[in-house]
Design an enzyme around this catalytic site. Structure first.
Site, PDB file in Angstrom:
ATOM      1  N   SER A  48      45.350  45.626  31.783  1.00  0.00           N
ATOM      2  CA  SER A  48      45.510  44.436  32.616  1.00  0.00           C
ATOM      3  C   SER A  48      45.975  43.259  31.760  1.00  0.00           C
ATOM      4  O   SER A  48      47.011  43.350  31.102  1.00  0.00           O
ATOM      5  CB  SER A  48      44.196  44.148  33.343  1.00  0.00           C
ATOM      6  N   ARG A  90      36.404  34.773  42.977  1.00  0.00           N
ATOM      7  CA  ARG A  90      36.106  36.178  42.690  1.00  0.00           C
ATOM      8  C   ARG A  90      36.465  37.075  43.866  1.00  0.00           C
ATOM      9  O   ARG A  90      36.995  38.178  43.682  1.00  0.00           O
ATOM     10  CB  ARG A  90      34.627  36.340  42.333  1.00  0.00           C
ATOM     11  N   ASP A 122      48.791  49.651  42.994  1.00  0.00           N
ATOM     12  CA  ASP A 122      48.457  48.386  42.347  1.00  0.00           C
ATOM     13  C   ASP A 122      49.353  47.278  42.910  1.00  0.00           C
ATOM     14  O   ASP A 122      50.575  47.315  42.752  1.00  0.00           O
ATOM     15  CB  ASP A 122      48.654  48.505  40.835  1.00  0.00           C
ATOM     16  N   HIS A 178      44.607  48.288  41.211  1.00  0.00           N
ATOM     17  CA  HIS A 178      44.643  47.769  39.844  1.00  0.00           C
ATOM     18  C   HIS A 178      43.434  48.195  39.019  1.00  0.00           C
ATOM     19  O   HIS A 178      43.548  48.445  37.824  1.00  0.00           O
ATOM     20  CB  HIS A 178      44.737  46.242  39.872  1.00  0.00           C
ATOM     21  N   ASP A 179      42.279  48.274  39.637  1.00  0.00           N
ATOM     22  CA  ASP A 179      41.052  48.616  38.914  1.00  0.00           C
ATOM     23  C   ASP A 179      40.904  50.114  38.649  1.00  0.00           C
ATOM     24  O   ASP A 179      39.861  50.539  38.125  1.00  0.00           O
ATOM     25  CB  ASP A 179      39.830  48.142  39.703  1.00  0.00           C
TER      26      ASP A 179
END
Length: 370
Positions: free
Chosen positions: A149, A218, A316, A349-350
């Site tokens: 990332s 967040r 992603d 993405h994670d």
């Protein structure tokens, strides 16, 4: 702000003054790091891991801290990053609040918390700090630098600014520059924090803390860290069992809302808002083609390494797949044996944090061939 620093953390004192790319310098700054495995006699088996925005240096359990780390399944004896062979170093980013010097640290010139007096932070500053730790530990050339990332950006800056520091590179869900969608999301996250009255231009404390702003920031981030496919598969349109309260007409109603709320509340007091702002903006500023008239492929081609692997995920949306393909293409133009791997993981993405079944074999194969 209470710092959350893993018990196995060690520190490296940066040269003082430590010049910053966009002006100013740090005095008495330090970088938090952890290590695994043993450095061989020639110091040629070292791997550096540079992280995303929020992780600390505790990537996996070790002698100093037996608690599982954020990449526990990937790093350790017999694992894809095999510490029976490799000496692994993970640094906490400059500008963070997990042990390295950042806006939440004390400014030695004033004795007060830096807050917004911290110099403007760039990804390149984080790369220079990581390079200082590598050199300070007696490592002339890394076997590999691995960046996830934001860490993928930091790794590219490290390779550009410190030629010869590594023989190879694994870039995981990284980018050579920020795209407009990613910039827009991070801009909204920063705005949510800054518009919280308790942020108070960076002058807050534990009693008057911009909790609402951090929660919103967040939540926005977590939404983009996973894919629509993942959200649908995990939550669908399942509603919460309890009815909404009459005095909260627009309160939480779906399970996905409850998940985001719980995730955000666990995070907000574990990461300093000013550090979040600085690190977030540093990603928007990064451009590997900055010194090549904006030609990012030319900038990547200036990097001289032997081998590279650029891994991305089709789902992603934050660091989309074409960015990892671009990294491989640019590195190949510079003579590197660079491969590009597109994974089908649904986690977005994670995925590199959770889909070890896909990421692990790819990283293992690359490192075994070194």
């Amino acid at each position: 702000m209470t710092e959350f620093i893993p018990p196995g953390t060690r520190w490296f004192d940066l040269p003082s003054p430590f010049p910053m790319k966009r002006g100013g310098a740090l005095h008495g700054a330090r970088i938090a790091y952890e290590t695994w495995g043993a450095l061989d006699a020639t110091a040629s088996n070292a791997i550096l891991i540079v992280t995303g925005l929020s992780p600390d240096a505790h990537a996996a359990s070790n002698a100093g801290d037996p608690e599982p780390g954020w990449w526990e399944a990937m790093l350790g004896p017999g694992k894809p990053i095999d510490t029976d062979r490799w000496f692994v170093l993970c640094v906490n980013s400059l500008g963070s609040c997990k042990g390295s010097t950042g806006p939440a640290s004390t400014n030695p010139d004033t004795g007060q918390t830096y807050r917004l007096d911290f110099p403007e932070l760039s990804v390149e500053d984080g790369a220079d700090a990581a390079a200082a730790v590598v050199r300070g530990l007696g490592i002339e050339r890394l076997a590999c630098v691995i960046g996830n990332s934001m860490g993928g950006m930091t790794a590219l800056a490290l390779l550009q600014r410190h030629p010869g520091i590594a023989r190879s590179h694994v870039n995981i869900s990284g980018a050579a520059r920020a795209l407009p969608f990613s910039i827009a999301i991070r801009s909204l996250q920063r705005e949510a924090i800054r518009l919280d009255p308790n942020w108070n231009n960076g002058d807050y404390d534990d009693a008057t803390y911009p909790e609402s702003g951090m929660r919103m920031a967040r939540k926005l981030g977590v939404i983009t860290y996973r894919s629509a496919l993942e959200w649908d598969g995990r939550f669908g349109r399942v509603r919460l069992e309890s009815d909404r309260r009459d005095d909260d007409a627009f309160g939480l109603e779906f399970e996905v809302e409850s998940y985001l709320e719980g995730h955000a509340r666990r995070f907000v007091r574990r990461f300093d808002p000013n550090c979040y702002l600085y690190l977030s903006r540093s990603m928007d500023w990064f451009d590997a083609g900055e010194h090549c008239h904006g030609d990012v492929l030319h900038g990547l081609a200036s990097i001289r390494i032997d081998r590279a692997l650029s891994i991305g995920v089709r789902t992603d949306i934050l660091f989309p797949l074409q960015q990892q393909e671009e990294i491989a293409e640019g590195l190949r133009a510079g003579g590197c044996d660079a491969a590009f791997l597109a994974l089908e993981s649904p986690q977005g993405h994670d995925a590199f944090l959770v889909d070890i079944e896909r990421f692990g074999p790819a990283v293992r194969r690359f490192l075994q061939a070194l």
